[in-house]
Each structure stands twice: as structure tokens, then as C-alpha cells.
Design a protein around this motif. Structure first.
Motif, PDB file in Angstrom:
ATOM      1  N   GLY A 177       0.827  -1.214   0.000  1.00  0.00           N
ATOM      2  CA  GLY A 177       0.000   0.000   0.000  1.00  0.00           C
ATOM      3  C   GLY A 177       0.852   1.251   0.000  1.00  0.00           C
ATOM      4  O   GLY A 177       0.593   2.209  -0.745  1.00  0.00           O
TER       5      GLY A 177
ATOM      6  N   LEU B 158      -8.297  -1.055  -0.686  1.00  0.00           N
ATOM      7  CA  LEU B 158      -7.150  -1.478   0.118  1.00  0.00           C
ATOM      8  C   LEU B 158      -7.620  -2.150   1.420  1.00  0.00           C
ATOM      9  O   LEU B 158      -7.008  -3.123   1.875  1.00  0.00           O
ATOM     10  N   GLU B 161      -8.468  -5.555   0.473  1.00  0.00           N
ATOM     11  CA  GLU B 161      -7.236  -6.321   0.255  1.00  0.00           C
ATOM     12  C   GLU B 161      -6.696  -6.845   1.576  1.00  0.00           C
ATOM     13  O   GLU B 161      -6.257  -7.993   1.667  1.00  0.00           O
TER      14      GLU B 161
END
Lengths: 203, 203
Positions: A177, B158, B161
Motif C-alpha cells: 500500500g 485497500l 485487500e
DNA sequence: CTGTCCATGTAAGGCGTTACATGATTGT
DNA sequence: ACAATCATGTAACGCCTTACATGGACAG
């Protein structure tokens, strides 16, 4: 309520009766990474377990000082422990405050977001280093102290393995990220890169 | 207290004021996987946020029925949200009841232990399948609905994820533990197999 | 006409935390 | 002389959960 059963677990393991103080130490030296317990909580739970007849107290009177209470697991306690250990857990709720920060992170600049993520990454790195150290010292300890049941040892090390594997996954996620944020690359990841290598039949 | 800030986050995102009911839906449709919130909690927290001046209420009176309260974030609320989002979190406590079961698993037979682990593995597989589904549908949704800020979308995906990566890690761990238990192979794992591939400078 | 959605809340209890309080013994 | 360890607890508060309670609107 896992605290009750963790206490029963400790009492089932040693033949010697334990005080609340002993139990606090036992928690801090073994399961604190996945089940921290504080002192007042342990004392209250021991009282509850006594009321339920799952443990038995032996009060040691000491003039001038507070009585010392030594706890032993009862047959009922052993039965309850076995029942709980062999029962699959109900679905758990997870709360990850970091994900709230990420989810609402559009309110932040890249610099601010990266600072939060990098701070977290560093915390995880330190935790991983600590786990690795505990792992090797446990291994060494058990290697010289034989007579320890290998299956019991295996299960205890397995809990540490979980800590390492899952923290490593979190760290991988953070690093990925961070890299994408820094590159300004907002293309979503491919699903198959997220779902690991070992699966064949995920219908 | 992340719930407060999650509510502020939702209110900061939409210009339209929201009711407690709207917020409950917003939670259930997005962040429930890492921050479940129930109805009574949301109402109480809204009251607290109002007291603190972080949100402002607009009471819509409706004869016969209960008043409807519409909430908006205030400037103070926005400032507090920004402060919290950009501040690294204090170290969190983790509680994993499954690890308590494993740690004290010496009390169980292989069959009993395997049942517990396999049950958990199945639950994780289902969760992963769900996440994968949400991921693909979110992608599709945002692809057709353009005008959506790609960075905001990136941050939201994210969080998903993270859910997939960390659950996949847990599943890998379970499968490995199950296999070793079945084989009666209690040799501890090598450290380097636990600490993943991406690290170079773990001093 | 039954159920689900909209929309609000209260009550009670569980689990956990922090801070406070006591007091002897052992180590530096 | 001071701190840490041994050993017990209480009080108060915070967060979350479950269950209960109300009642109109709308769909099948």
C-alpha cells in the motif's frame, strides 16, 4: 468467554494449585500476545469460577497480611474446559481501527497517510522481531528440557507461528500500500495475487 | 474510540445530513467487516458527539411518530476527524480465542482438535469467497460510475485487500497445522519459512 | 394481513480498563 | 534507603451486546 477457559487451561496443566498472582504471571509469560489479561479481571473471574464450582479455593491465612487463595480445577471445571476446547467458536467480530483510518483516508494528504502507515509498519516489524526471538528461545529451552510432550510443544509453537504468519501478511500489505501510494498508482490489485498460492478447489 | 471517528468519517463524506438509521446502513454496507456497529451503539454515540459539538442535529418533527434526527458534521467535528485520522494508533491488544483453544489443545484428541481447526478453515474459506465477490462487484460498480476519485476508491479497496490477505494467511496456517497434526509430524517450522519473502533488512 | 422497511430509543448485563489501596519481604 | 516483588482486592467507568418497545408506510 475465553478468559474463564484460559484460566481453567492453566489450572489443568499444572498439578500445583495457583494463586491469582501466579495466574497473572502465567498469562504474561505465554498467552499475552493473543489474550492479554489484567490483574483485577483475573481476580474477578476466579471468584466467578469459584461460584460456578469450576475451581476450588484453598485459603491460606497469614497473620497481618491478606489471605492467600490457592485455586485448583475441579472435575466440573475439567469437563467444562474440555467441552469448550472441543466446540467450534461462534463467528468472531473483528475490529481494526487502522482500516477505519485507511477507509476514510481521502481526508488526508499523501504525507499524512504515509506517516500513519509507516508508523504501523514499524510497529509490526518490531513485533515480528520479538516473536522470532521468543520462537528461537522457546525452541532452545524445550530442546534441553526433555520429557516435554512433543505434541504439547507443537501446539504452543503453532500459536506463535500464527502470530508470525499473520503479522507478516499485514506487513506485506502495508508495504504494498505504501509503495502504491508513493507511486500514485491507484490501479486495483488483481484478485489472484491476493488469494494465496495453496488453494486448488475454492469453488 | 474508532466508532466516533467512523461516524464522523461517514458524515464528512456525504454533504447530505444522515439519520442514525442511515448511518447503521452505511456501516453495514461498507465497514462492517472491520468495524461492526449496532444500532443502539450508534444512537448513543451520536448523542455523545452532539454533546461534544462535533455534530449538529436537525430535529424533524412528525406528528404521531417519533421525531427524526438528521446529523451533520460541524467544523469542530471535521478538525477532530482529521486529527484522529492523521495520528498513529496506540498499540492494540489482540484477542484470538482460537489460539487459546490451540494453546490448551493438549487436552483434546487429534480428532477433536482437527474438527475445531477444520471448522475454522471452512469459515475462513467462506469469508474469503465473500470478500472476493465484494471485491469484483465493487470494481465493476466503480468502473461504470465514473467521476469517483480514484485515490478514494483505491483506499477503500485497500481495506478489502487487507481482509483477503490476512484471512488467506490464517487459512494457510490452519491448513499447515492440520496437515502436520494428521501426519503426527511435530517438528517445529523453520523460522525463515514463517517470515515472508519481501524482507531484506530485518536487523 | 403479514412482514419488511423506516426510524427512534431504553434497559440490563458482560467484559475489559485504569486507578486506587494495603502491606510484608527481598534485593541493590 | 528505595524499589521491586509478592499478593490481595475495590471502584468507577467505557464500550459493546442483546433484548425490548413503539408505530407508520408499503409490498405481496
Amino acid at each position: 468467554m475465553s478468559l474463564k477457559h484460559a484460566i481453567l487451561g492453566f489450572l489443568s496443566f499444572t498439578p500445583a494449585p495457583m494463586s491469582g498472582y501466579d495466574l497473572k504471571k502465567a498469562f504474561d509469560h505465554s498467552v499475552r500476545h493473543f489474550w492479554p489479561a489484567n490483574q483485577s479481571q483475573i481476580y474477578r473471574t476466579l471468584a466467578a469460577l469459584t461460584d460456578e464450582g469450576l475451581v476450588a479455593v484453598d485459603v491460606v491465612e497469614r497473620e497481618e497480611r491478606l489471605d492467600m487463595k490457592l485455586y485448583q480445577i475441579t472435575d466440573n471445571g475439567r469437563a467444562e474446559l474440555h467441552r469448550w476446547l472441543s466446540t467450534p467458536l461462534p463467528p468472531q467480530d473483528y475490529r481494526e481501527p487502522l482500516l477505519i483510518q485507511v477507509f476514510f483516508g481521502h481526508n488526508l494528504t499523501d504525507t499524512e497517510l504515509l506517516a500513519v502507515l509507516q508508523h504501523e509498519a514499524q510497529a509490526i516489524e518490531e513485533r515480528l522481531a520479538l516473536y522470532a526471538q521468543i520462537y528461537t528461545t522457546s525452541l532452545a529451552m524445550f530442546n534441553q528440557e526433555h520429557g516435554f510432550d512433543p505434541r504439547t510443544l507443537f501446539l504452543r509453537l503453532l500459536t506463535l507461528e500464527f502470530g508470525m504468519i499473520s503479522n507478516q501478511a499485514g506487513l506485506d500489505w502495508l508495504r504494498s500500500g505504501i509503495a502504491r501510494l508513493q507511486a500514485g498508482d491507484y490501479t486495483p490489485a488483481e484478485l489472484h495475487t491476493l488469494l494465496g498460492g495453496n488453494q486448488e478447489d475454492n469453488e
